[in-house]
Design a protein around this motif. Structure first.
Motif, PDB file in Angstrom:
ATOM      1  N   GLY A  59      53.774  46.597  42.853  1.00  0.00           N
ATOM      2  CA  GLY A  59      54.847  47.060  41.976  1.00  0.00           C
ATOM      3  C   GLY A  59      55.402  48.364  42.510  1.00  0.00           C
ATOM      4  O   GLY A  59      54.702  49.098  43.201  1.00  0.00           O
ATOM      5  N   GLY A  60      56.689  48.646  42.243  1.00  0.00           N
ATOM      6  CA  GLY A  60      57.294  49.873  42.722  1.00  0.00           C
ATOM      7  C   GLY A  60      57.694  49.773  44.182  1.00  0.00           C
ATOM      8  O   GLY A  60      57.578  48.704  44.789  1.00  0.00           O
ATOM      9  N   GLY A  61      58.166  50.890  44.761  1.00  0.00           N
ATOM     10  CA  GLY A  61      58.655  50.843  46.132  1.00  0.00           C
ATOM     11  C   GLY A  61      58.254  52.059  46.942  1.00  0.00           C
ATOM     12  O   GLY A  61      57.935  53.106  46.394  1.00  0.00           O
ATOM     13  N   VAL A  62      58.287  51.860  48.267  1.00  0.00           N
ATOM     14  CA  VAL A  62      57.962  52.954  49.183  1.00  0.00           C
ATOM     15  C   VAL A  62      59.138  53.169  50.124  1.00  0.00           C
ATOM     16  O   VAL A  62      59.655  52.204  50.691  1.00  0.00           O
ATOM     17  N   GLY A  63      59.578  54.400  50.268  1.00  0.00           N
ATOM     18  CA  GLY A  63      60.659  54.713  51.196  1.00  0.00           C
ATOM     19  C   GLY A  63      60.165  55.652  52.281  1.00  0.00           C
ATOM     20  O   GLY A  63      59.501  56.640  52.005  1.00  0.00           O
ATOM     21  N   VAL A  64      60.465  55.299  53.551  1.00  0.00           N
ATOM     22  CA  VAL A  64      60.077  56.140  54.678  1.00  0.00           C
ATOM     23  C   VAL A  64      61.334  56.592  55.387  1.00  0.00           C
ATOM     24  O   VAL A  64      62.108  55.759  55.864  1.00  0.00           O
TER      25      VAL A  64
END
Lengths: 206, 252
Positions: free
Chosen positions: B62-67
């Motif tokens: 769930g949710g997101g990761v930004g790099v």
């Protein structure tokens, strides 16, 4: 006590007047526990009363130079030769607070420990920044700040221990309640007391 | 203020129904360029899961990761690997170096895997070794350098090609205290040069080097300590800690 011994040690090098003693003490302890000049003069008075220093004459600026006596030198040697012993460890407010809290079911020990842990870590962040900013050749300051870093580090480790110990204790209490509840539903014959001489708290691991 | 790593309400769970295990629950974290973040918490609190998700080694449920402004969700395995190689580097407790390669070759490896020209990769590897202070060890074998130096090699490999994010999992776990301090000083230096550092540690001493310390418990982010916290002065006003630390006017 350590002020008295430190000033005496500084006087064992050469005679000095009060302000000079303060400046030397501050410099050599990394300015971490600055003395006020009143403390220096009252300490000198006691040292003189005890025959460990003698007052010289006033110089042109009205400053009095103090010199160490033979008894004073003996005391300095004894200070350096013997370990510092805390006969009476200072009262530890945190240890007392956590001990009290752990005996009160209404207090959330985990939350209390975390508040303290956060404060200790924040203090470590400050100490670490101060250490980085320091002159690498200032050994006295380096040793003093490392002493505080080590103490704070030990405090965090002890907090972890408190939390784990409290957690284990609550697991044991819950297991004991469950066992009692089961026993109430279905009474078991009690084993003879002699087969189990240890109280429950000593049987459980750790 | 530029955010290079962002976890937005990230959850990682295993299984489903009543047996679901939540390794990480609704964790949000933004890390800026040049920021040094330490992650603390008891074992099993989700520290390593957080690092794996931040680095695209694992995917959130769930949710997101930004790099560096790139959302990791929906990327193919190859795309993720490319983003990892270009944007971020990992450092582990046990160094994970290739024993049959030299120091320089180990550092150059990520660029070579990314099809860079060998000469170019080696040149960048030399630059990375200079940044971590062991340029003179370039041609040694891994078994010819000390533990602290091996960790420096691993850090050089992690930042090669000016990668902006360094993820470290207990990087001092295998080192003695004084060598560990030197590694912390190096991570601090890299952060001051603009690298975003996220480090998992259980050592309070090492967390002290960070700008921000976050605390995980049962997969949740429960607390944090910022070194620029405006309550700092308040915190020390009634403490007996030495004056010099908190009063810059008291000087040597």
């Amino acid at each position: 006590m350590s002020i008295r011994q430190s000033l005496l040690a500084l006087l064992s090098e050469q005679p000095r007047h009060g302000y000079e003693l303060k400046a030397e003490f501050d410099r050599r302890t990394g300015h971490s526990w600055p003395l006020n000049i009143g403390q220096v003069y009252s300490t000198l008075e006691r040292l003189e009363r005890d025959g460990l220093v003698v007052r010289g004459d006033e110089d042109d600026d009205g400053r009095v130079v103090h010199s160490i006596t033979t008894d004073g030198r003996r005391e300095v040697q004894a200070w350096f030769a013997n370990p510092v012993v805390l006969d009476n460890p200072p009262r530890n407010e945190l240890a007392i607070k956590i001990a009290i809290a752990s005996s009160m079911p209404a207090v959330d020990l985990t939350a209390l420990v975390q508040v303290q842990r956060r404060a200790s870590i924040a203090t470590l962040q400050d100490y670490t920044r101060a250490r980085r900013a320091a002159d690498p050749d200032d050994l006295a300051w380096h040793l003093v700040i490392e002493s505080m870093i080590h103490q704070t580090e030990a405090e965090v480790r002890w907090l972890d221990h408190c939390e784990n110990a409290a957690l284990r204790a609550s697991h044991r209490a819950r297991a004991a309640r469950t066992a009692r509840a089961a026993a109430a539903v279905e009474p078991q014959p009690t084993p003879p007391a002699t087969t189990n001489p240890l109280p429950a708290s000593q049987k459980s691991p750790r | 203020m530029s955010i290079v790593l962002e976890l937005d309400n990230v959850t990682r769970s295993y299984g489903s129904g009543p047996t679901t295990v939540h390794a990480l629950r609704e964790v949000s974290l933004s890390v800026e360029r040049g920021e040094f973040v330490a992650v603390m918490g008891p074992s099993g609190s989700g520290k390593s899961t957080l690092l794996a998700l931040a680095g695209g080694l694992d995917q959130p449920t769930g949710g997101g990761v930004g790099v560096a402004g790139t959302e990791l969700k929906g990327r193919t395995r190859d795309e993720l690997a490319r983003i990892r190689r270009r944007m971020l580097g990992f450092v582990f407790q046990d160094f994970n170096l290739v024993p049959t390669l030299t120091v320089l070759e180990n550092v150059a490896l990520p660029l070579e895997l990314d099809d860079a020209r060998t000469a170019d990769a080696l040149q960048q590897a030399r630059h990375a070794l200079e940044r971590v202070g062991i340029a003179e060890l370039a041609d040694r074998g891994i078994d010819q350098v000390s533990g602290g130096q091996r960790q420096r090699v691993a850090i050089a490999r992690a930042i090669i090609g000016d990668r902006r994010i360094l993820l470290a999992d207990e990087p001092t776990g295998a080192l003695d205290t004084s060598t560990g301090d030197q590694i912390m000083a190096l991570l601090r230096q890299l952060a001051d040069e603009g690298v975003a550092v996220v480090m998992v540690t259980h050592e309070a001493r090492h967390a002290g080097w960070a700008d921000r310390v976050i605390f995980l418990r049962d997969g949740r982010l429960v607390d944090e300590s910022r070194s620029d916290d405006p309550t700092v002065l308040l915190r020390h006003s009634n403490s007996r800690v030495p004056r010099r630390i908190f009063d810059p006017d008291v000087e040597a």
